[in-house]
Design an enzyme around this catalytic site. Sequence first.
Site, short mmCIF file in Angstrom:
data_model
loop_
_atom_site.label_atom_id
_atom_site.label_comp_id
_atom_site.label_asym_id
_atom_site.label_seq_id
_atom_site.Cartn_x
_atom_site.Cartn_y
_atom_site.Cartn_z
N SER A 51 32.22 40.77 35.09
CA SER A 51 31.63 41.82 35.90
C SER A 51 30.65 42.66 35.07
CB SER A 51 32.73 42.67 36.53
OG SER A 51 32.25 43.48 37.57
N ASP B 121 32.09 36.23 46.90
CA ASP B 121 32.33 37.41 46.06
C ASP B 121 31.65 38.61 46.69
OD1 ASP B 121 32.46 39.36 44.08
OD2 ASP B 121 31.92 38.03 42.45
N HIS C 232 36.26 38.48 43.22
CA HIS C 232 35.48 38.89 42.06
C HIS C 232 36.19 38.66 40.73
CE1 HIS C 232 32.16 40.89 40.14
NE2 HIS C 232 32.91 41.87 39.67
#
Length: 267
Positions: A95, A217, A245
Amino acid sequence: MDILRRNNVKVSGSPGSPVVMLAHGFGCDQNMWGLVAPVLAEEFQVVLFDYVGSGGSDPTAWSAERYGSLEGYARDVVEVCEALDLRDVAFVGHSVSAMIGVCAAATAPERFSSLVMVGPSPCYIDDDTYRGGFSAEDIDELLESLESNYLGWSAAMAPVIMGNSERPELGEQLTNSFCATDPAIARVFARTTFLSDSRDDLKSVGVPTLVLECDQDVIAPREVGSYVHAAIPGSRLITLEATGHCPQLSAPEATTSAILAFLRELR
């Protein structure tokens, strides 16, 4: 200050083997890699750590000024590398850590040999020529909700971010991770994350790079993965058959296999 204690650094695997550093995202800590790290440690030296303000890090080292930008988190990464005297590190960032890795590699290029970006997003806000997945109003509402009731926001949003509604234990794990973060620190990290724009930094990446995206996602839609892939010359894009995610939790075997295949080619 003892950097290794500050960032709760844990090293596993065989000394002398190539080094893989695993970096967590917003609201998480190194435990997010619990299903991936042991497999990687069979072939690599694996470095796990928590950003200051997360997990088992030293909370007294946190400051809003330093961690109000991605550069502050990148300094954590570089300082851990310096403390362990690491070079030729394969940095795996989940991320927002994907962009932190880009920043760290630009700051100390002698320390890093490759990047693996898991669910990266260089910018979360749409504009005329770019789709990040959120409008400016969406992000304003997200941050307002987070800042007014962080625990409530965590309980509501973690299952959405995780996806895999048929496996509620995954959303519960992410909720618990979010809720373990100090709300005041989480507010700053959230603003740093969701208001960042690192698109211009992608062209500076000069090391072999793997972009891992999930088939579905809500945080980093596939248009973002395609954008990152196109912006980094010579990068490789793999779409995992995974939802949510956090594929290191929802699809650990596929995630680990993709990382291993990429790193083995570079040896």
